[in-house]
Enzyme design. Structure first.
Site, mmCIF file in Angstrom:
data_model
loop_
_atom_site.group_PDB
_atom_site.id
_atom_site.type_symbol
_atom_site.label_atom_id
_atom_site.label_comp_id
_atom_site.label_asym_id
_atom_site.label_seq_id
_atom_site.Cartn_x
_atom_site.Cartn_y
_atom_site.Cartn_z
ATOM 1 N N HIS A 155 0.832 -1.201 0.000
ATOM 2 C CA HIS A 155 0.000 0.000 0.000
ATOM 3 C C HIS A 155 0.870 1.255 0.000
ATOM 4 O O HIS A 155 0.512 2.259 -0.629
ATOM 5 C CB HIS A 155 -0.931 -0.011 1.213
ATOM 6 C CG HIS A 155 -2.049 0.976 1.138
ATOM 7 N ND1 HIS A 155 -2.074 2.126 1.896
ATOM 8 C CD2 HIS A 155 -3.182 0.994 0.385
ATOM 9 C CE1 HIS A 155 -3.184 2.797 1.629
ATOM 10 N NE2 HIS A 155 -3.871 2.141 0.711
ATOM 11 N N CYS A 156 1.999 1.184 0.685
ATOM 12 C CA CYS A 156 2.877 2.354 0.839
ATOM 13 C C CYS A 156 3.540 2.788 -0.467
ATOM 14 O O CYS A 156 3.984 3.927 -0.573
ATOM 15 C CB CYS A 156 3.961 2.064 1.861
ATOM 16 S SG CYS A 156 3.351 1.470 3.448
ATOM 17 N N ILE A 157 3.632 1.886 -1.444
ATOM 18 C CA ILE A 157 4.353 2.234 -2.675
ATOM 19 C C ILE A 157 3.409 2.470 -3.846
ATOM 20 O O ILE A 157 3.857 2.693 -4.974
ATOM 21 C CB ILE A 157 5.397 1.168 -3.034
ATOM 22 C CG1 ILE A 157 4.760 -0.174 -3.407
ATOM 23 C CG2 ILE A 157 6.372 0.973 -1.870
ATOM 24 C CD1 ILE A 157 5.757 -1.206 -3.931
#
Length: 339
Positions: free
Chosen positions: A330-332
């Site tokens: 999700h962070c990337i």
């Protein structure tokens, strides 16, 4: 004009990502190569369902193309790091369905001493310009991984991020909520006191919510559930579940809370507590890209997500090299909603 952030499960125009380059997060060539392979695996998985645009730094295009193939669009801009969820814009829509891009202040996850953000602090505007949408500037230090919305007025936040000393020391809780609501079109904030234990290590975000809890649909929230009492998140995750089960959303509905069992591994090779989490997944058009850890619970989590999203294909991608840098799938990734 009023804007609203669509939920992640709403249709996307595309996904934005940023290509890893040499920086303090990846301390040697081997780590950088592992990160690039992992980022490429995520990009290829997402590109099965929707277009992907990868922003890369000067001179990094060849390395990106070699691993991504021809199915991913490349754009060159100056970069410091590769966490597009946090450095990119948060896309919102007005009442007519027109897109805009919220540009939060980015300061290296609370001005951490290892972080660099001269270029990353400008990426949200670069992405908005490339997408052809207007920018909504915010004075709040915030990141995309620090918010999660249900699309019907509710937003999840954490005390140690929006109210953290490294981000917004002069802001009150009420001021933070007012700014979040103004930019996202939300009306109710649900606060968790902190994030997972491992998220306060060297490359941690100091408590991003997208590794702890995430809406699966209006009224339903997924929560990280560490089931081994030996891990400090055993106590934390029980508390998160209790907080969320006691809450109602912006529409007055009691929240249905679904526990997602954590991977069985407790520590990394350095002996530090891991924050491995299946919560940090990404919903794309017709798909769920789910973190995998070569763990017995990978398939347990995948089956839960298949039941939750029967119309989506669940794709597991090894996220351990991503977590080594401080985040997950999700962070990337950062969604651009369809118009």
């Amino acid at each position: 004009m009023t804007y609203r952030m669509p939920p992640e499960w709403a249709p996307h125009e595309r996904t934005w990502m940023a290509w890893p380059g040499p920086n303090p997060t990846f301390t040697n060539d081997e780590e950088l190569a592992e990160a690039r392979a992992a980022w490429a695996s995520v990009a290829r998985a997402v590109s099965r369902f929707e277009p992907v645009t990868m922003v890369h730094g000067p001179g990094q295009g060849d390395s990106a193309r070699a691993l991504l193939g021809d199915g991913v669009e490349l754009i060159e801009r100056e970069l410091d790091d590769a966490w597009m969820r946090d450095i990119g814009p948060t896309f919102v829509k007005d009442a007519q369905g027109r897109l805009a891009a919220v540009d939060w202040v980015f300061n290296g996850w609370g001005a951490q001493d290892w972080a660099r953000w001269e270029h990353d602090s400008k990426i949200a505007r670069h992405v908005a310009d490339a997408a052809g949408v207007p920018v909504l500037s915010s004075a709040l230090v915030n990141e995309g991984g620090a918010i999660h919305v249900d699309g019907e007025g509710t937003v999840l936040l954490t005390d140690t991020v929006q109210l953290g000393a490294g981000r917004n020391p002069e802001w009150t809780r009420e001021q933070v909520e007012a700014e979040i609501h103004a930019k996202l079109g939300t009306t109710k904030a649900i606060w968790l006191p902190h994030g997972l234990t491992g998220d306060y290590g060297m490359y941690g975000t100091q408590g991003h919510v997208d590794i702890v809890a995430a809406f699966a649909r209006p009224g339903t929230v997924l929560v990280h559930s560490q089931q081994d009492p030996a891990h400090p998140d055993y106590v934390r995750s029980k508390m998160y579940g209790e907080i969320l089960r006691a809450q109602t959303d912006a529409q007055g509905r009691p929240l249905e809370v679904i526990d997602i069992p954590a991977p069985t591994v407790l520590k990394d090779e350095e002996g530090d507590w891991v924050d491995y989490s299946y919560i940090n997944h990404y919903l794309c058009n017709g798909g769920v890209v789910l973190c995998a850890f070569d763990d017995p619970n990978d398939e347990v989590a995948a089956e839960i997500f298949r039941r939750l999203f029967p119309d989506r294909t669940v794709t597991l991608v090894d996220a351990r090299p991503i977590f080594a840098g401080g985040g997950g799938i999700h962070c990337i990734t950062q969604q651009q909603p369809a118009v």
